[in-house]
Design a protein around this motif. Structure first.
Motif, mmCIF file in Angstrom:
data_model
loop_
_atom_site.group_PDB
_atom_site.id
_atom_site.type_symbol
_atom_site.label_atom_id
_atom_site.label_comp_id
_atom_site.label_asym_id
_atom_site.label_seq_id
_atom_site.Cartn_x
_atom_site.Cartn_y
_atom_site.Cartn_z
ATOM 1 N N SER A 1 -5.591 14.103 -4.913
ATOM 2 C CA SER A 1 -7.018 13.811 -5.108
ATOM 3 C C SER A 1 -7.223 12.564 -5.954
ATOM 4 O O SER A 1 -8.069 11.721 -5.636
ATOM 5 C CB SER A 1 -7.721 14.993 -5.755
ATOM 6 N N ALA B 1 -6.250 9.591 -3.883
ATOM 7 C CA ALA B 1 -7.235 9.387 -2.817
ATOM 8 C C ALA B 1 -8.475 8.691 -3.361
ATOM 9 O O ALA B 1 -8.988 7.748 -2.752
ATOM 10 C CB ALA B 1 -7.606 10.727 -2.187
ATOM 11 N N ARG B 2 -8.975 9.158 -4.507
ATOM 12 C CA ARG B 2 -10.148 8.527 -5.127
ATOM 13 C C ARG B 2 -9.885 7.054 -5.431
ATOM 14 O O ARG B 2 -10.680 6.187 -5.120
ATOM 15 C CB ARG B 2 -10.526 9.254 -6.425
ATOM 16 N N GLU B 3 -8.723 6.788 -6.040
ATOM 17 C CA GLU B 3 -8.386 5.415 -6.424
ATOM 18 C C GLU B 3 -8.218 4.515 -5.199
ATOM 19 O O GLU B 3 -8.645 3.367 -5.213
ATOM 20 C CB GLU B 3 -7.095 5.393 -7.242
ATOM 21 N N ALA B 4 -7.604 5.045 -4.143
ATOM 22 C CA ALA B 4 -7.318 4.240 -2.956
ATOM 23 C C ALA B 4 -8.493 4.181 -1.983
ATOM 24 O O ALA B 4 -8.467 3.398 -1.031
ATOM 25 C CB ALA B 4 -6.079 4.789 -2.246
ATOM 26 N N GLY B 5 -9.478 5.045 -2.193
ATOM 27 C CA GLY B 5 -10.624 5.066 -1.297
ATOM 28 C C GLY B 5 -10.312 5.656 0.061
ATOM 29 O O GLY B 5 -10.884 5.257 1.070
ATOM 30 N N ILE B 6 -9.374 6.615 0.074
ATOM 31 C CA ILE B 6 -9.032 7.319 1.316
ATOM 32 C C ILE B 6 -9.095 8.819 1.053
ATOM 33 O O ILE B 6 -9.253 9.249 -0.085
ATOM 34 C CB ILE B 6 -7.642 6.900 1.865
ATOM 35 N N SER B 7 -8.938 9.598 2.101
ATOM 36 C CA SER B 7 -9.006 11.054 1.942
ATOM 37 C C SER B 7 -7.719 11.596 1.341
ATOM 38 O O SER B 7 -6.665 10.961 1.387
ATOM 39 C CB SER B 7 -9.243 11.719 3.301
ATOM 40 N N ARG B 8 -7.835 12.784 0.797
ATOM 41 C CA ARG B 8 -6.666 13.488 0.256
ATOM 42 C C ARG B 8 -5.636 13.691 1.366
ATOM 43 O O ARG B 8 -4.435 13.513 1.153
ATOM 44 C CB ARG B 8 -7.124 14.827 -0.331
ATOM 45 N N HIS C 1 0.839 -1.205 0.000
ATOM 46 C CA HIS C 1 0.000 0.000 0.000
ATOM 47 C C HIS C 1 0.875 1.257 0.000
ATOM 48 O O HIS C 1 0.638 2.181 -0.797
ATOM 49 C CB HIS C 1 -0.927 -0.033 1.216
#
Length: 118
Positions: free
Chosen positions: A42, A45-52, A26
């Motif tokens: 951003s 974050a979208r791809e990993a499913g976590i916040s920026r 990871h």
């Protein structure tokens, strides 16, 4: 990643080369996306499913961890020393001289350069 100097980027890249396998998958994935693939926080974050902010924190912590590994293991420092020695050997071997050892010095220096090439 801020206004880091080119030297800091080169250090970070070299440290990643040496110590990436010590990171989690990871960490490697996120760090590579931000540091080497120029993906935005951003996007990652979208791809990993976590916040920026989570991506930013992970990248910062990963970079700190790479520098911590170097402080303990000194692999990049040794690599740079080997490269410096090899360059000096090559320089000496190319100097005008009748020394019989120059071909052997050149051969060894080239071998060292190959061993330490990234």
């Amino acid at each position: 990643m801020g206004n880091e100097s080119p030297e800091k980027f080169a250090d970070r890249d070299l440290l990643f080369d040496f110590y990436a396998e010590l990171l989690t998958e990871h960490q490697r994935h996120i760090f590579e996306a931000v540091a080497f693939l120029d993906c935005s926080l951003s996007e990652v974050a979208r791809e990993a499913g976590i916040s920026r902010q989570g991506v930013s924190d992970l990248v910062r912590r990963t970079e700190e961890q790479l520098y911590a590994y170097e402080r303990k293991l000194h692999m990049a420092e040794k690599f740079r020393a080997e490269q410096r020695i090899a360059r000096e050997l090559l320089r000496l071997s190319e100097a005008e001289s009748g020394e019989a050892l120059l071909p052997e010095i050149r051969k060894l220096a080239n071998e060292l350069m190959q061993l330490t090439a990234r």
